[in-house]
Design a protein around this motif. Structure first.
Motif, mmCIF file in Angstrom:
data_model
loop_
_atom_site.group_PDB
_atom_site.id
_atom_site.type_symbol
_atom_site.label_atom_id
_atom_site.label_comp_id
_atom_site.label_asym_id
_atom_site.label_seq_id
_atom_site.Cartn_x
_atom_site.Cartn_y
_atom_site.Cartn_z
ATOM 1 N N SER A 166 0.828 -1.214 0.000
ATOM 2 C CA SER A 166 0.000 0.000 0.000
ATOM 3 C C SER A 166 0.860 1.261 0.000
ATOM 4 N N SER A 167 1.962 1.233 0.741
ATOM 5 C CA SER A 167 2.843 2.404 0.799
ATOM 6 C C SER A 167 3.523 2.640 -0.552
ATOM 7 N N GLN A 168 3.880 1.563 -1.252
ATOM 8 C CA GLN A 168 4.492 1.707 -2.569
ATOM 9 C C GLN A 168 3.484 2.243 -3.589
ATOM 10 N N LYS A 169 2.248 1.759 -3.491
ATOM 11 C CA LYS A 169 1.209 2.235 -4.410
ATOM 12 C C LYS A 169 0.914 3.714 -4.167
ATOM 13 N N GLN A 170 0.985 4.142 -2.909
ATOM 14 C CA GLN A 170 0.652 5.513 -2.569
ATOM 15 C C GLN A 170 1.579 6.503 -3.252
ATOM 16 N N VAL A 171 2.818 6.113 -3.484
ATOM 17 C CA VAL A 171 3.768 6.994 -4.177
ATOM 18 C C VAL A 171 3.259 7.311 -5.578
ATOM 19 N N TYR A 172 2.811 6.288 -6.296
ATOM 20 C CA TYR A 172 2.316 6.480 -7.660
ATOM 21 C C TYR A 172 0.963 7.196 -7.673
ATOM 22 N N ILE A 173 0.131 6.904 -6.676
ATOM 23 C CA ILE A 173 -1.164 7.583 -6.583
ATOM 24 C C ILE A 173 -0.963 9.081 -6.388
ATOM 25 N N GLN A 174 0.000 9.438 -5.533
ATOM 26 C CA GLN A 174 0.292 10.854 -5.290
ATOM 27 C C GLN A 174 0.832 11.528 -6.544
ATOM 28 N N LEU A 175 1.706 10.832 -7.293
ATOM 29 C CA LEU A 175 2.231 11.382 -8.533
ATOM 30 C C LEU A 175 1.112 11.606 -9.545
ATOM 31 N N ALA A 176 0.167 10.676 -9.588
ATOM 32 C CA ALA A 176 -0.963 10.807 -10.508
ATOM 33 C C ALA A 176 -1.834 12.001 -10.128
ATOM 34 N N ASN A 177 -2.065 12.189 -8.826
ATOM 35 C CA ASN A 177 -2.868 13.328 -8.369
ATOM 36 C C ASN A 177 -2.166 14.655 -8.670
ATOM 37 N N ASP A 178 -0.839 14.683 -8.503
ATOM 38 C CA ASP A 178 -0.072 15.891 -8.820
ATOM 39 C C ASP A 178 -0.171 16.226 -10.306
ATOM 40 N N ASP A 179 -0.095 15.181 -11.146
ATOM 41 C CA ASP A 179 -0.222 15.394 -12.589
ATOM 42 C C ASP A 179 -1.611 15.909 -12.960
ATOM 43 N N LYS A 180 -2.622 15.408 -12.253
ATOM 44 C CA LYS A 180 -3.998 15.832 -12.521
ATOM 45 C C LYS A 180 -4.181 17.314 -12.193
ATOM 46 N N ILE A 181 -3.620 17.738 -11.066
ATOM 47 C CA ILE A 181 -3.708 19.146 -10.668
ATOM 48 C C ILE A 181 -2.941 20.034 -11.656
ATOM 49 N N ARG A 182 -1.747 19.576 -12.041
ATOM 50 C CA ARG A 182 -0.955 20.333 -13.010
ATOM 51 C C ARG A 182 -1.692 20.474 -14.339
#
Length: 214
Positions: free
Chosen positions: A162-178
């Motif tokens: 779950s912690s490893q997946k969270q890294v990619y989830i956060q990157l995806a959310n950052d890309d969405k905001i950008r």
């Protein structure tokens, strides 16, 4: 790997789900003597170049898969194919011969149709046809390779913590905001220069009604 190629061949040949093809089939193994060989009807047009006939095993699998599927609706196709493969290995030679004879007859009809088509084609048409067939083969190979790669990626994702997946989830959310901020800035510029035709439908509606935030 050979097993997966066999699964792919059977499923491609089947086309639709076994339950649809054989709902309510009552027997586990259809009598081989009920198998009737029906010659393929080949088109003589270049765009409908005949396909190679099914091998004896794939022909058998295509026949048996809907029966197994109807009896085991919740089972995965890969599990059913394993059972069918085992059934084929245990099939007496006399019964296998029914399918092998059908394949040989189909193959002979295929070769005759190929020869008939080629005799009617000009040299330039033959070259074009060969290129088209090659392109289709490459496209099919690329599609299979892509599916295998996606399956591998999917398995790797499932194995992450779950912690490893969270890294990619956060990157995806950052890309969405950008993306949202960049799109909003670009659409504001398009509004200023009067290019409303380039805006998304929701933005057009908001601009028409004088709404500044969107």
């Amino acid at each position: 790997m050979a097993f997966f190629r066999g699964v792919w061949s059977v499923l491609s040949a089947l086309g639709k789900s076994g339950a649809d093809l054989c709902a309510g089939c009552g027997s586990r193994l259809r009598s081989p003597f009920s198998f009737a060989y029906v010659p393929r009807c080949f088109s003589s047009t270049v765009n409908s170049y005949p396909k190679k006939p099914l091998t004896s095993y794939v022909r058998f699998s295509k026949e048996q898969l809907p029966i197994f599927k109807a009896q085991n609706p919740d089972a995965k196709n890969s599990e059913l194919i394993r059972k069918i493969a085992q059934l084929w290995r245990e099939l007496p030679d006399s019964e296998k011969k029914i399918y092998e004879d059908a394949y040989r007859a189909d193959w002979q009809a295929y070769k005759e149709e190929i020869n008939r088509i080629q005799e009617q084609l000009t040299p330039s048409q033959i070259v074009s046809l060969e290129k088209e067939i090659q392109q289709k083969r490459l496209k099919k190979k690329a599609l299979i390779k892509k599916r295998v790669k996606l399956k591998t990626i999917n398995e790797n994702w499932k194995n992450l913590s779950s912690s490893q997946k969270q890294v990619y989830i956060q990157l995806a959310n950052d890309d969405k905001i950008r993306y949202y901020n960049e799109m909003k800035s670009w659409e504001e510029q398009m509004l200023e220069v009067g290019r409303n035709d380039l805006l998304r439908r929701t933005v057009k509606h908001q601009a028409k009604n004088g709404i500044e935030e969107y």
